[in-house]
Design a protein around this motif. Sequence first.
Motif, PDB file in Angstrom:
ATOM      1  N   SER A   1      -8.950  -3.153 123.556  1.00  0.00           N
ATOM      2  CA  SER A   1      -7.644  -2.797 123.009  1.00  0.00           C
ATOM      3  C   SER A   1      -6.804  -2.049 124.043  1.00  0.00           C
ATOM      4  N   ALA A   2      -6.988  -2.377 125.314  1.00  0.00           N
ATOM      5  CA  ALA A   2      -6.253  -1.710 126.389  1.00  0.00           C
ATOM      6  C   ALA A   2      -4.777  -2.082 126.323  1.00  0.00           C
ATOM      7  N   VAL A   3      -3.929  -1.123 126.652  1.00  0.00           N
ATOM      8  CA  VAL A   3      -2.488  -1.350 126.712  1.00  0.00           C
ATOM      9  C   VAL A   3      -2.110  -1.541 128.166  1.00  0.00           C
ATOM     10  N   GLY A   4      -1.433  -2.638 128.462  1.00  0.00           N
ATOM     11  CA  GLY A   4      -1.059  -2.941 129.830  1.00  0.00           C
ATOM     12  C   GLY A   4       0.265  -2.317 130.213  1.00  0.00           C
ATOM     13  N   PHE A   5       0.412  -1.976 131.499  1.00  0.00           N
ATOM     14  CA  PHE A   5       1.669  -1.481 132.025  1.00  0.00           C
ATOM     15  C   PHE A   5       2.661  -2.634 132.157  1.00  0.00           C
ATOM     16  N   ASP A   6       3.945  -2.315 132.160  1.00  0.00           N
ATOM     17  CA  ASP A   6       4.995  -3.306 132.400  1.00  0.00           C
ATOM     18  C   ASP A   6       5.301  -3.427 133.889  1.00  0.00           C
ATOM     19  N   TYR A   7       4.527  -2.782 134.735  1.00  0.00           N
ATOM     20  CA  TYR A   7       4.730  -2.786 136.175  1.00  0.00           C
ATOM     21  C   TYR A   7       3.362  -2.722 136.845  1.00  0.00           C
ATOM     22  N   ILE A   8       3.351  -2.895 138.160  1.00  0.00           N
ATOM     23  CA  ILE A   8       2.098  -2.788 138.896  1.00  0.00           C
ATOM     24  C   ILE A   8       2.039  -1.382 139.490  1.00  0.00           C
ATOM     25  N   PRO A   9       1.071  -0.567 139.083  1.00  0.00           N
ATOM     26  CA  PRO A   9       0.995   0.800 139.604  1.00  0.00           C
ATOM     27  C   PRO A   9       0.772   0.825 141.118  1.00  0.00           C
ATOM     28  N   GLY A  10       1.362   1.808 141.778  1.00  0.00           N
ATOM     29  CA  GLY A  10       1.195   1.972 143.215  1.00  0.00           C
ATOM     30  C   GLY A  10      -0.260   2.153 143.609  1.00  0.00           C
ATOM     31  N   SER A  11      -1.047   2.774 142.740  1.00  0.00           N
ATOM     32  CA  SER A  11      -2.470   2.964 143.038  1.00  0.00           C
ATOM     33  C   SER A  11      -3.207   1.623 143.102  1.00  0.00           C
ATOM     34  N   MET A  12      -2.753   0.658 142.318  1.00  0.00           N
ATOM     35  CA  MET A  12      -3.364  -0.664 142.343  1.00  0.00           C
ATOM     36  C   MET A  12      -3.011  -1.386 143.655  1.00  0.00           C
ATOM     37  N   ILE A  13      -1.775  -1.227 144.087  1.00  0.00           N
ATOM     38  CA  ILE A  13      -1.348  -1.824 145.360  1.00  0.00           C
ATOM     39  C   ILE A  13      -2.103  -1.167 146.515  1.00  0.00           C
ATOM     40  N   ARG A  14      -2.227   0.157 146.444  1.00  0.00           N
ATOM     41  CA  ARG A  14      -2.966   0.897 147.470  1.00  0.00           C
ATOM     42  C   ARG A  14      -4.407   0.404 147.553  1.00  0.00           C
ATOM     43  N   GLY A  15      -5.054   0.203 146.414  1.00  0.00           N
ATOM     44  CA  GLY A  15      -6.427  -0.300 146.400  1.00  0.00           C
ATOM     45  C   GLY A  15      -6.553  -1.666 147.044  1.00  0.00           C
ATOM     46  N   LEU A  16      -5.577  -2.542 146.809  1.00  0.00           N
ATOM     47  CA  LEU A  16      -5.581  -3.864 147.431  1.00  0.00           C
ATOM     48  C   LEU A  16      -5.449  -3.739 148.949  1.00  0.00           C
ATOM     49  N   VAL A  17      -4.523  -2.894 149.409  1.00  0.00           N
ATOM     50  CA  VAL A  17      -4.313  -2.723 150.849  1.00  0.00           C
ATOM     51  C   VAL A  17      -5.546  -2.100 151.507  1.00  0.00           C
ATOM     52  N   VAL A  18      -6.158  -1.121 150.855  1.00  0.00           N
ATOM     53  CA  VAL A  18      -7.383  -0.510 151.386  1.00  0.00           C
ATOM     54  C   VAL A  18      -8.468  -1.570 151.527  1.00  0.00           C
TER      55      VAL A  18
ATOM     56  N   LEU B   1      19.782  -4.256 131.590  1.00  0.00           N
ATOM     57  CA  LEU B   1      18.481  -3.842 131.048  1.00  0.00           C
ATOM     58  C   LEU B   1      17.520  -5.019 131.079  1.00  0.00           C
ATOM     59  N   GLU B   2      16.271  -4.733 131.377  1.00  0.00           N
ATOM     60  CA  GLU B   2      15.263  -5.785 131.494  1.00  0.00           C
ATOM     61  C   GLU B   2      13.968  -5.389 130.795  1.00  0.00           C
ATOM     62  N   LYS B   3      13.305  -6.394 130.249  1.00  0.00           N
ATOM     63  CA  LYS B   3      11.986  -6.208 129.656  1.00  0.00           C
ATOM     64  C   LYS B   3      11.113  -7.359 130.147  1.00  0.00           C
ATOM     65  N   PRO B   4      10.011  -7.059 130.849  1.00  0.00           N
ATOM     66  CA  PRO B   4       9.157  -8.132 131.377  1.00  0.00           C
ATOM     67  C   PRO B   4       8.561  -8.977 130.259  1.00  0.00           C
ATOM     68  N   GLU B   5       8.325 -10.215 130.593  1.00  0.00           N
ATOM     69  CA  GLU B   5       7.680 -11.124 129.646  1.00  0.00           C
ATOM     70  C   GLU B   5       6.217 -10.725 129.505  1.00  0.00           C
TER      71      GLU B   5
END
Length: 163
Positions: free
Chosen positions: A26-43, A137-141
């Motif tokens: 029942s996890a709630v997803g973010f409407d954006y990609i967190p910077g920590s997730m991008i950092r993890g990919l780059v690392v 105004l925008e709302k992601p799909e």
Amino acid sequence: MKALTYELYLLEPLLATRLGGGDPNSAVGFDYIPGSMIRGLVVSRYAQQNPTDAVDDDFRRLFLDGRVRFLNAYPQAYGQRTLPVPLSWRREKDGGKTAPIYDFAVEVQNGGQQWQRVAQPFCHLWVSDDGSYKVQLEKPERHIAVHTSREDRQKVTKGESTV
């Protein structure tokens, strides 16, 4: 400050959730990609090309000591990066999507109206040719998929299925 900007294009839906958010079903997803997730990919990519560890000076400078920041990746609208809608923005309740937006951080509106937060999570601001301020105004799909698990995938049996 130097900034490296880039665009991300998702080829498939992405589920970005808060770590330790409780029940994984029942996890709630973010409407954006967190910077920590991008950092993890780059690392991860850096470590593949440069076998190293946390004591390496370059690794520490790039990823650990806070000099390099990885900002959140917000959606784009008409080729422009959007930002989160300020929490102080309000619209008159039942005014619809075309109702004016008021910033309660600047001036609290009175007059007996009922106010509600702006429903869309992201905005892009610009100044039009006539000098007036405009907002898009925008709302992601979103795509929601419910997964069930059962012993026999072809047969539904009471009490044996789980979400």
